[in-house]
Design a protein around this motif. Structure first.
Motif, mmCIF file in Angstrom:
data_model
loop_
_atom_site.group_PDB
_atom_site.id
_atom_site.type_symbol
_atom_site.label_atom_id
_atom_site.label_comp_id
_atom_site.label_asym_id
_atom_site.label_seq_id
_atom_site.Cartn_x
_atom_site.Cartn_y
_atom_site.Cartn_z
ATOM 1 N N LEU A 2 -23.221 -22.947 -5.901
ATOM 2 C CA LEU A 2 -24.683 -23.041 -5.986
ATOM 3 C C LEU A 2 -25.240 -24.309 -5.344
ATOM 4 C CD1 LEU A 2 -27.387 -21.924 -6.983
ATOM 5 C CD2 LEU A 2 -26.939 -23.034 -9.196
ATOM 6 N N PRO A 3 -24.668 -25.498 -5.583
ATOM 7 C CA PRO A 3 -25.221 -26.700 -4.937
ATOM 8 C C PRO A 3 -25.242 -26.608 -3.412
ATOM 9 C CG PRO A 3 -23.758 -27.332 -6.725
ATOM 10 C CD PRO A 3 -23.582 -25.845 -6.535
ATOM 11 N N LEU A 4 -24.167 -26.070 -2.823
ATOM 12 C CA LEU A 4 -24.134 -25.925 -1.368
ATOM 13 C C LEU A 4 -25.175 -24.915 -0.902
ATOM 14 C CD1 LEU A 4 -22.864 -26.573 1.354
ATOM 15 C CD2 LEU A 4 -21.128 -24.817 0.893
ATOM 16 N N ALA A 5 -25.293 -23.806 -1.636
ATOM 17 C CA ALA A 5 -26.290 -22.794 -1.278
ATOM 18 C C ALA A 5 -27.701 -23.366 -1.362
ATOM 19 C CB ALA A 5 -26.150 -21.574 -2.194
ATOM 20 N N ALA A 47 -32.782 -25.783 -15.246
ATOM 21 C CA ALA A 47 -32.958 -25.321 -16.622
ATOM 22 C C ALA A 47 -31.650 -24.789 -17.193
ATOM 23 C CB ALA A 47 -34.038 -24.233 -16.665
ATOM 24 N N THR A 48 -30.912 -24.032 -16.393
ATOM 25 C CA THR A 48 -29.630 -23.493 -16.838
ATOM 26 C C THR A 48 -28.627 -24.602 -17.097
ATOM 27 O OG1 THR A 48 -30.023 -21.477 -15.549
ATOM 28 C CG2 THR A 48 -27.763 -21.907 -16.240
ATOM 29 N N ALA A 49 -28.600 -25.608 -16.207
ATOM 30 C CA ALA A 49 -27.673 -26.727 -16.378
ATOM 31 C C ALA A 49 -28.003 -27.529 -17.637
ATOM 32 C CB ALA A 49 -27.709 -27.626 -15.149
ATOM 33 N N PHE A 50 -29.302 -27.783 -17.861
ATOM 34 C CA PHE A 50 -29.693 -28.519 -19.061
ATOM 35 C C PHE A 50 -29.407 -27.709 -20.323
ATOM 36 C CE2 PHE A 50 -32.549 -31.136 -16.269
ATOM 37 C CZ PHE A 50 -32.020 -32.373 -16.628
ATOM 38 N N ALA A 51 -29.670 -26.394 -20.260
ATOM 39 C CA ALA A 51 -29.452 -25.544 -21.427
ATOM 40 C C ALA A 51 -27.983 -25.505 -21.840
ATOM 41 C CB ALA A 51 -29.951 -24.130 -21.152
ATOM 42 N N LEU A 103 -24.241 -31.857 -17.419
ATOM 43 C CA LEU A 103 -24.892 -32.963 -16.714
ATOM 44 C C LEU A 103 -24.300 -33.186 -15.324
ATOM 45 C CD1 LEU A 103 -25.391 -35.555 -19.590
ATOM 46 C CD2 LEU A 103 -26.961 -33.793 -18.751
ATOM 47 N N LEU A 104 -23.035 -32.812 -15.147
ATOM 48 C CA LEU A 104 -22.433 -32.912 -13.817
ATOM 49 C C LEU A 104 -23.162 -31.999 -12.837
ATOM 50 C CD1 LEU A 104 -20.260 -33.901 -11.855
ATOM 51 C CD2 LEU A 104 -18.767 -32.059 -12.707
ATOM 52 N N MET A 105 -23.487 -30.786 -13.287
ATOM 53 C CA MET A 105 -24.232 -29.864 -12.436
ATOM 54 C C MET A 105 -25.631 -30.396 -12.151
ATOM 55 S SD MET A 105 -24.465 -27.131 -10.666
ATOM 56 C CE MET A 105 -23.030 -26.131 -11.100
ATOM 57 N N VAL A 106 -26.245 -31.043 -13.133
ATOM 58 C CA VAL A 106 -27.569 -31.637 -12.916
ATOM 59 C C VAL A 106 -27.505 -32.648 -11.778
ATOM 60 C CG1 VAL A 106 -29.355 -33.114 -13.927
ATOM 61 C CG2 VAL A 106 -28.359 -31.269 -15.282
ATOM 62 N N GLY A 107 -26.479 -33.500 -11.805
ATOM 63 C CA GLY A 107 -26.322 -34.482 -10.733
ATOM 64 C C GLY A 107 -26.074 -33.836 -9.388
ATOM 65 N N THR A 145 -37.472 -35.050 -8.560
ATOM 66 C CA THR A 145 -37.658 -35.516 -9.933
ATOM 67 C C THR A 145 -38.581 -34.583 -10.703
ATOM 68 O OG1 THR A 145 -37.341 -37.814 -9.230
ATOM 69 C CG2 THR A 145 -38.432 -37.457 -11.352
ATOM 70 N N TYR A 146 -39.620 -34.129 -10.025
ATOM 71 C CA TYR A 146 -40.526 -33.163 -10.663
ATOM 72 C C TYR A 146 -39.797 -31.867 -10.996
ATOM 73 C CZ TYR A 146 -44.076 -29.556 -11.017
ATOM 74 O OH TYR A 146 -44.817 -28.490 -11.430
ATOM 75 N N MET A 147 -38.976 -31.373 -10.070
ATOM 76 C CA MET A 147 -38.209 -30.156 -10.319
ATOM 77 C C MET A 147 -37.242 -30.343 -11.490
ATOM 78 S SD MET A 147 -38.943 -27.640 -8.183
ATOM 79 C CE MET A 147 -40.648 -28.110 -8.484
ATOM 80 N N MET A 148 -36.612 -31.522 -11.555
ATOM 81 C CA MET A 148 -35.679 -31.797 -12.641
ATOM 82 C C MET A 148 -36.398 -31.835 -13.985
ATOM 83 S SD MET A 148 -33.169 -35.110 -13.195
ATOM 84 C CE MET A 148 -32.366 -34.894 -11.604
ATOM 85 N N THR A 149 -37.561 -32.479 -14.005
ATOM 86 C CA THR A 149 -38.333 -32.550 -15.248
ATOM 87 C C THR A 149 -38.767 -31.164 -15.700
ATOM 88 O OG1 THR A 149 -39.153 -34.741 -14.615
ATOM 89 C CG2 THR A 149 -40.351 -33.576 -16.343
#
Length: 213
Positions: free
Chosen positions: A16-19, A44-48, A52-56, A149-153
Motif C-alpha cells: 500500500l505505501p508504494l501504491a 484511519a485503518t492504521a490508527f484503528a 504506528l509503523l504503517m502510519v509512518g 499532516t491534515y490527512m493524518m489528523t
C-alpha cells in the motif's frame, strides 16, 4: 470475496505505501484520482489497528508522492500548451497565484494546495513563470507536509469510525475530502473577491476601467 474484504486486504497490504506514492504523484496532473480518500482511509485503518509503523510509512509515501507529482507538473507547466490553456481559464485564483508565485512561491503553493485542483494550478504556474527547482522544492515540501499532516489528523479522527469496516471509512473519507476542498476553495474565492472590491474602492474614479463601471 466481498467488496469489504477486498478493501480490507488492500488497506492492510504491505504494498500500500508504494501504491500510494504512485497514486499521490499521479494526482498532480490528474486531480480526479482519489488519493485523498485512499490516504485518509489508510491512515484511519492504521490508527484503528494501532499500527504506528504503517502510519509512518504512509506519511513518507504521501510526502514522496506529492514531491514527485509536483515536480512532474512543474515540468509540464513549462511546455504543455494544453495545461497552459487550462491555467488561463482558472480565473482570479490563477491570477493571484501567478502574481504571488515569483515573489513568494512558498505562500502561493501552500495557499493553493488545499483548493480544488489547486495543486495542479499552482505547480503548473510555477513551471510556467519560471520558478527554478531550487526555489520550487521548498514550497512543494512545505505544502505537501501541511497537506499530509491534515490527512493524518483526519485519519486519526476517522479511526474510531472505520473500525473493522473499511467501506465506511472510504465513504466518510470521500465526503470529508469533498467538503474540506470546497470549503477551502470558497474561502479563497471570498477573500479574493474582497481584495478586488477594496482595490476598486481605492482606485480614483478617473482611473477606473470604463468596462467595470
Amino acid at each position: 470475496m466481498t467488496v469489504a474484504t477486498m478493501c480490507a486486504v488492500v488497506l492492510h497490504s504491505p504494498w500500500l505505501p508504494l501504491a500510494l506514492v504512485v497514486l499521490v504523484a499521479l494526482d498532480g496532473p490528474f486531480p480526479p484520482l482519489p488519493s485523498e480518500t485512499v490516504l485518509m482511509t489508510a491512515y484511519a485503518t492504521a490508527f484503528a489497528s494501532g499500527n504506528l509503523l504503517m502510519v509512518g510509512e504512509l506519511a513518507v509515501s504521501a510526502l514522496l508522492g506529492c514531491l514527485l507529482g509536483d515536480l512532474l507538473v512543474h515540468t509540464l507547466g513549462r511546455s504543455s500548451t494544453r495545461l497552459v490553456r487550462r491555467v488561463d481559464r482558472a480565473g482570479p485564483v490563477a491570477s493571484w497565484v501567478s502574481a504571488t508565485m515569483l515573489a513568494r512561491p512558498v505562500v502561493a503553493l501552500v495557499a493553493a494546495r488545499f483548493m480544488p485542483s489547486g495543486r495542479l494550478l499552482s505547480t503548473a504556474i510555477a513551471g510556467r513563470v519560471g520558478v527554478p527547482v531550487r526555489r520550487f522544492v521548498p514550497g512543494s515540501v512545505t505544502s505537501s507536509t501541511l497537506w499530509g499532516t491534515y490527512m493524518m489528523t483526519a485519519g486519526l479522527l476517522l479511526g474510531p469510525v472505520v473500525g473493522n469496516d473499511p467501506l465506511v471509512g472510504l465513504a466518510v473519507g470521500a465526503g470529508m475530502a469533498v467538503v474540506t476542498a470546497s470549503a477551502f476553495g470558497l474561502a479563497c474565492r471570498v477573500r479574493l473577491a474582497r481584495r478586488a472590491a477594496v482595490a476598486r474602492a481605492g482606485t480614483p474614479v478617473g482611473q477606473r476601467d470604463p468596462a467595470a463601471v
